[in-house]
Write a protein that holds these residues in place. Structure first.
Motif, short mmCIF file in Angstrom:
data_model
loop_
_atom_site.label_atom_id
_atom_site.label_comp_id
_atom_site.label_asym_id
_atom_site.label_seq_id
_atom_site.Cartn_x
_atom_site.Cartn_y
_atom_site.Cartn_z
N ASP A 149 -61.11 -9.54 17.65
CA ASP A 149 -61.88 -9.27 16.43
C ASP A 149 -61.36 -10.09 15.25
OD1 ASP A 149 -63.39 -7.44 17.81
OD2 ASP A 149 -62.29 -5.67 17.09
N THR A 150 -60.04 -10.20 15.16
CA THR A 150 -59.45 -10.97 14.06
C THR A 150 -59.79 -12.45 14.18
OG1 THR A 150 -57.61 -9.39 13.95
CG2 THR A 150 -57.31 -11.51 12.85
N ALA A 151 -59.69 -12.98 15.40
CA ALA A 151 -60.00 -14.39 15.62
C ALA A 151 -61.47 -14.69 15.31
CB ALA A 151 -59.67 -14.78 17.06
N MET A 152 -62.36 -13.81 15.74
CA MET A 152 -63.79 -14.04 15.49
C MET A 152 -64.11 -14.01 14.00
SD MET A 152 -64.85 -14.71 18.44
CE MET A 152 -66.55 -14.94 17.92
N LYS A 153 -63.36 -13.21 13.25
CA LYS A 153 -63.56 -13.17 11.81
C LYS A 153 -63.22 -14.52 11.18
CE LYS A 153 -62.04 -10.72 7.64
NZ LYS A 153 -61.15 -9.66 7.09
N TYR A 154 -62.19 -15.19 11.71
CA TYR A 154 -61.83 -16.50 11.19
C TYR A 154 -62.88 -17.55 11.57
CZ TYR A 154 -57.16 -14.65 10.22
OH TYR A 154 -56.10 -13.91 9.74
N LEU A 155 -63.40 -17.45 12.77
CA LEU A 155 -64.34 -18.47 13.27
C LEU A 155 -65.75 -18.30 12.71
CD1 LEU A 155 -63.18 -18.55 16.99
CD2 LEU A 155 -62.86 -20.36 15.31
N ASP A 156 -66.19 -17.07 12.53
CA ASP A 156 -67.56 -16.79 12.08
C ASP A 156 -67.60 -16.65 10.56
OD1 ASP A 156 -68.43 -16.81 14.68
OD2 ASP A 156 -68.22 -14.64 14.94
N GLN A 157 -67.86 -17.75 9.88
CA GLN A 157 -67.94 -17.76 8.43
C GLN A 157 -69.41 -17.74 7.98
OE1 GLN A 157 -65.27 -17.51 6.35
NE2 GLN A 157 -64.09 -17.27 8.24
N PRO A 158 -69.70 -17.11 6.83
CA PRO A 158 -71.09 -17.00 6.38
C PRO A 158 -71.74 -18.33 6.06
CG PRO A 158 -69.56 -16.18 4.71
CD PRO A 158 -68.77 -16.36 5.96
N SER A 159 -70.95 -19.31 5.65
CA SER A 159 -71.52 -20.63 5.32
C SER A 159 -70.41 -21.67 5.32
CB SER A 159 -72.21 -20.61 3.96
OG SER A 159 -71.25 -20.49 2.91
N LEU A 160 -70.81 -22.93 5.36
CA LEU A 160 -69.85 -24.03 5.32
C LEU A 160 -69.13 -24.06 3.97
CD1 LEU A 160 -68.59 -26.54 6.62
CD2 LEU A 160 -70.52 -27.87 5.73
N VAL A 161 -69.84 -23.74 2.91
CA VAL A 161 -69.23 -23.74 1.57
C VAL A 161 -68.10 -22.72 1.49
CG1 VAL A 161 -69.63 -23.28 -0.88
CG2 VAL A 161 -71.32 -24.59 0.44
N VAL A 162 -68.35 -21.53 2.00
CA VAL A 162 -67.32 -20.48 2.00
C VAL A 162 -66.12 -20.92 2.84
CG1 VAL A 162 -66.79 -18.13 2.76
CG2 VAL A 162 -68.94 -18.60 1.60
N MET A 163 -66.40 -21.52 3.98
CA MET A 163 -65.34 -21.97 4.87
C MET A 163 -64.45 -23.01 4.19
SD MET A 163 -65.85 -23.38 8.74
CE MET A 163 -64.48 -23.53 9.87
N ILE A 164 -65.08 -23.95 3.49
CA ILE A 164 -64.33 -25.00 2.80
C ILE A 164 -63.50 -24.39 1.66
CG2 ILE A 164 -64.58 -26.99 1.26
CD1 ILE A 164 -66.96 -27.86 2.99
N ALA A 165 -64.10 -23.47 0.92
CA ALA A 165 -63.40 -22.86 -0.21
C ALA A 165 -62.18 -22.06 0.26
CB ALA A 165 -64.35 -21.97 -1.00
N LEU A 166 -62.35 -21.30 1.34
CA LEU A 166 -61.24 -20.52 1.88
C LEU A 166 -60.12 -21.42 2.41
CD1 LEU A 166 -63.14 -17.66 3.77
CD2 LEU A 166 -61.76 -17.44 1.69
N SER A 167 -60.49 -22.57 2.95
CA SER A 167 -59.50 -23.53 3.44
C SER A 167 -58.74 -24.17 2.29
CB SER A 167 -60.19 -24.62 4.28
OG SER A 167 -60.87 -24.07 5.38
N LEU A 168 -59.45 -24.52 1.21
CA LEU A 168 -58.80 -25.08 0.03
C LEU A 168 -57.83 -24.09 -0.59
CD1 LEU A 168 -61.87 -26.82 -1.67
CD2 LEU A 168 -59.88 -27.99 -0.71
N LEU A 169 -58.27 -22.84 -0.71
CA LEU A 169 -57.42 -21.80 -1.29
C LEU A 169 -56.17 -21.58 -0.44
CD1 LEU A 169 -59.99 -19.10 -2.46
CD2 LEU A 169 -58.48 -20.47 -3.92
N ALA A 170 -56.34 -21.58 0.88
CA ALA A 170 -55.19 -21.37 1.77
C ALA A 170 -54.18 -22.50 1.63
CB ALA A 170 -55.66 -21.25 3.21
N GLY A 171 -54.67 -23.73 1.57
CA GLY A 171 -53.77 -24.87 1.42
C GLY A 171 -52.99 -24.80 0.13
N ALA A 172 -53.67 -24.44 -0.96
CA ALA A 172 -53.00 -24.33 -2.25
C ALA A 172 -52.01 -23.17 -2.26
CB ALA A 172 -54.04 -24.15 -3.35
N THR A 173 -52.39 -22.05 -1.66
CA THR A 173 -51.53 -20.86 -1.67
C THR A 173 -50.23 -21.09 -0.92
OG1 THR A 173 -53.45 -19.38 -1.81
CG2 THR A 173 -51.38 -18.42 -1.00
N VAL A 174 -50.31 -21.66 0.28
CA VAL A 174 -49.10 -21.89 1.07
C VAL A 174 -48.20 -22.92 0.41
CG1 VAL A 174 -48.22 -22.73 3.27
CG2 VAL A 174 -50.16 -21.18 3.24
#
Length: 280
Positions: A149-174
């Motif tokens: 369930d956790t893995a599918m939550k990461y893979l199934d994103q509502p849109s490409l824009v959301v996916m890109i934004a979450l990736s940018l935020l993660a990179g900056a946060t770490v």
């Protein structure tokens, strides 16, 4: 008295900069050069254990997620893995852009060494994460559904824009989390930073390639309907934007504010030894 004269009167350097910024530049160049000049065995083993150490946080996250169903609490539990990473001096893919980049700008290493560091670290992180994921799947059959369930939550994103934004935020946060951790020698502060970072990363569902991959590997081994092509497509988006988030939002501004120091070291106007003496 001009601003420049006032800063020089209050400080111990000749760069018209606060001493703290000069100290930061010096520390990042020295540490970055050490990382970039590691021998192959040390580089490989350090990257492998980076995947294993973070796996400890994934294990805690899965435990708390199944017990409570709370993303916030599981995020706090995941912070254990980030703390283990810091205390064990392991290497997580692109967790700290500033160190190697400052070392290259200061002339203490070259671009090929950065490519080598990042490429080897990514591969070994994934190998270590895959090994840890395999152990989780074998040891914890009752937790397979939570892993999937956790893995599918990461893979199934509502849109490409959301996916890109979450990736940018993660990179900056770490990247910012690692930078803050290097700014303290207090273990309590280090623990707080790690827990807060885990809370943000997991609690908000951010996408971080080298971290989320462990959960995805576990889900695949547990029988999830995830193909290698699905994983590669996901990686192809998440990894580049993780890098952009860390580079553009966190690293670039810090390079700009200490560039005069880095350039002086590169030109030989001042030596690292002199800067270390001033810092001490």
């Amino acid at each position: 008295m001009t601003q420049r004269e006032q800063r020089q009167r209050l400080g111990a350097n000749d760069f018209d900069l606060e001493d703290e910024l000069v100290d930061e530049a010096t520390a990042t160049v020295i540490t970055g050069a050490k990382r970039l000049n590691r021998k192959w065995p040390e580089l490989v083993v350090t990257g492998f254990f980076g995947g294993v150490d973070v796996g400890l946080g994934i294990l805690a996250m899965i435990l708390v997620k199944q017990a409570t169903g709370s993303d916030v609490l599981s995020g706090l539990a995941f912070g254990i893995g980030l703390l283990a990473l810091k205390l064990a001096h392991s290497e997580l893919f692109t967790e700290e852009f500033l160190l190697p980049i400052n070392a290259v700008i200061a002339g203490q290493a070259n671009v090929l060494q950065i490519v080598r560091l990042w490429a080897v670290t990514l591969v070994t992180n994934l190998v270590g994460g895959l090994a840890f994921a395999g152990l989780m799947v074998l040891a914890l059959p009752d937790y397979h559904s939570t892993m999937i369930d956790t893995a599918m939550k990461y893979l199934d994103q509502p849109s490409l824009v959301v996916m890109i934004a979450l990736s940018l935020l993660a990179g900056a946060t770490v990247t910012l989390s690692t930078r803050m951790s290097q700014g303290t020698s207090n273990d309590v502060v280090l623990a707080i930073v790690s827990l807060a970072s885990g809370l943000l990363l997991i609690g908000l569902g951010m996408l971080r390639g080298a971290l989320n991959a462990i959960v995805i590997f576990a889900a695949m081994l547990a029988g999830a309907d995830i193909t290698m092509l699905d994983l590669l497509k996901w990686f192809g988006i998440v990894i580049p934007f993780n890098m952009l988030g860390g580079l553009l939002l966190i690293t670039l501004p810090r390079v700009v504010r200490t560039y005069r120091v880095l350039r002086a070291v590169r030109k030989g106007t001042v030596s690292l030894e002199d800067l270390e003496t001033q810092s001490s």
